[in-house]
Design a protein around this motif. Structure first.
Motif, PDB file in Angstrom:
ATOM      1  N   GLN A 165      -5.666   3.662  -0.329  1.00 28.99           N
ATOM      2  CA  GLN A 165      -5.145   2.574   0.765  1.00 28.99           C
ATOM      3  C   GLN A 165      -4.041   3.110   1.308  1.00 28.99           C
ATOM      4  OE1 GLN A 165      -6.537  -0.418   1.491  1.00 28.99           O
ATOM      5  NE2 GLN A 165      -8.267  -0.012   0.093  1.00 28.99           N
ATOM      6  N   ARG A 171       0.735  -1.341   0.017  1.00 25.08           N
ATOM      7  CA  ARG A 171      -0.100  -0.007   0.187  1.00 25.08           C
ATOM      8  C   ARG A 171       0.872   1.203   0.097  1.00 25.08           C
ATOM      9  NH1 ARG A 171      -3.254  -1.913   4.952  1.00 25.08           N
ATOM     10  NH2 ARG A 171      -1.884  -0.113   5.838  1.00 25.08           N
ATOM     11  N   ARG A 228      -5.814   4.573   8.816  1.00 27.22           N
ATOM     12  CA  ARG A 228      -5.939   3.181   8.974  1.00 27.22           C
ATOM     13  C   ARG A 228      -6.232   2.803  10.657  1.00 27.22           C
ATOM     14  NH1 ARG A 228      -7.803   2.718   4.098  1.00 27.22           N
ATOM     15  NH2 ARG A 228      -6.617   4.310   3.173  1.00 27.22           N
TER      16      ARG A 228
END
Ligand code: ATP
Ligand code: MG
Length: 425
Positions: A378, A326, A401
């Protein structure tokens, strides 16, 4: 609007979501082969048709019905390569890589065969091939098998088995051919049309039939292994002894003949039960006669080819494909000035932090739109450059995240320090 043009049946695009899998496979193989002393060679995709008819054999599936052959504008008959060995031998002879020396070579690339497309069988497919020249003994045959065994291990593949056979010498094969023909003639009514045609031209190929109605007939056919001369038998015994010494499990399959004509002595296949009918992921063997057949001085050769689509399907089946890396950062900016400052900062970050994966927001957009793209990318963090940040020569780092993680305001040096730690973690 005109109709959309579609790709050719059996020829597929590798889309962005799967290209990392291809890269992973190629990188793993590259590293492994380099470690065994193999070097990459790159050949043209198109060759003279004669190269294939002379090497693979006139009476094989490939040459009889699978080749993409065409006349070019000069009226020469050319063919899209259906496999890599012939071209590799041609290139090695032409460039003086064979005479009086040893070679360990590998290549990767597309191959073309006009087959009926189905799972694991395509019209454009990809092989990784390995060829060795100038090494006569069972040592190199075993090296090829050990190398592939190690590859499966590194890829985490479990459900694969090694089948080996010896096709003996040309003279042993000729004697065996008579015996085989008389066996098949005694059972003429069981033979399908293709096999009947092959009876005179290439009876060994009948052993490679995929027709289930002939399975029993082939199973009970006389075995070439009972007709090997002493030297070939010794070669084959050494191969087996070395495999045992290495702890590599194998089965001797006396009906393994391979689809191409140029093999002699050792042949092998790696087979899986997880992919249905198209279960052979790697196939190869010794082909001592081919160099001379293609106009070089008689020499020794052995190699193999693996089907990348089948390998990737197996990796997927066994859940062994790596995740795509990512991005670390998605850079979000507001206003023309901040956009420029953000650009300059991101190039500075790239210079100072090798390995950093950073995406710049391009194409403008409001805060919401840009944050949406950041999320979709992401990335671990959004790096935000707005008016406040611009005036205070700082930047905001927003974790994307981690639930509950706080946004931080950092000056550029602090940011670099922080990212350094992040990259090391
Ligand atoms: P098969 O018996 O499956 O037709 P083959 O004997 O024709 O295979 P080779 O010429 O030895 O195959 O090619 C080596 C490897 O390349 C095969 O083991 C397979 O993994 C792969 N391969 C061959 N043909 C195709 C194809 N049409 N589509 C995808 N992979 C293929
Ligand atoms: Mg085939």
């Amino acid at each position: 609007m005109s109709n959309k043009i579609q790709s050719i049946r059996g020829m597929h695009d590798v889309l962005p979501e799967s290209s990392p899998h291809w890269q992973y496979l190629e990188a793993t193989v590259n590293k492994l082969l380099t470690g065994y002393g193999y070097s990459e060679i790159r050949m043209p995709v198109v060759e003279k048709t004669e190269l294939f008819s002379r090497s693979i054999g006139e009476v094989t599936d490939i040459v009889e019905k699978e080749m993409y052959t065409f006349e070019d504008r000069n009226g020469d008959s050319l063919t899209l390569r259906p496999e890599g060995t012939a071209g590799c031998v041609r290139a090695a002879i032409e460039n003086g890589l064979i005479h009086n020396q040893q070679q360990r070579l590998w290549y990767v690339g597309p191959m073309f065969r006009h087959e009926r497309p189905q799972k694991g069988r395509y019209r454009q497919f990809h092989q990784i091939g390995v060829e060795t020249f100038g090494i006569p003994g069972p040592d190199i045959d075993v090296e090829l098998m050990a190398m592939t065994a190690r590859l499966w291990d590194q890829l985490g593949l479990k459900d694969v088995r090694l089948e080996i056979n010896s096709l003996g010498s040309l003279s042993a094969r000729q004697a065996y051919r008579e015996i085989l023909v008389s066996y098949f003639k005694d059972n003429f009514d069981v033979l399908d049309e293709e096999a009947r045609n092959r009876l005179e031209t290439n009876p060994l190929r009948i052993l490679d039939t995929k027709n289930p109605n002939m399975a029993e007939l082939v199973q009970n056919a006389p075995s070439l292994l009972d007709h090997l001369d002493a030297e070939c038998a010794q070669h084959f015994e050494t191969v087996q002894a070395r495999l045992e010494a290495l702890g590599i499990a194998y089965v001797v399959n006396p009906r393994l003949v391979r689809g191409l004509d140029y093999y002699s002595r050792s042949v092998f296949e790696w087979i899986t039960e997880s992919l249905g009918a198209q279960g052979t992921i790697c196939a190869g063997g010794r082909y001592d006669g081919l160099i001379e057949q293609l106009g070089g001085r008689a020499g020794h050769a052995a190699g193999f080819a693996m089907g990348m689509e089948r390998l990737l399907a197996l990796l997927e089946e066994e859940g062994n494909l790596p995740e795509q890396p990512r991005p670390h950062i998605y850079m979000v900016t507001f206003g023309d000035e901040a956009e420029q400052a953000g650009l300059v900062l991101s190039e500075k970050l790239r210079s100072q932090l090798p390995g950093l994966r950073l995406i710049n927001n391009c194409g403008g957009g409001g805060f919401k739109a840009q944050m949406k793209r950041a999320d979709k990318s992401q990335a671990d963090f959004a790096l935000i450059m707005g008016e406040d940040e611009l005036t205070s020569q700082s930047v905001s780092l927003k974790p994307l995240r981690e639930a509950g993680a706080e946004q931080l305001r950092l000056n550029h040096d602090e940011l670099i320090e922080r990212l350094k730690q992040q990259l090391q973690a």
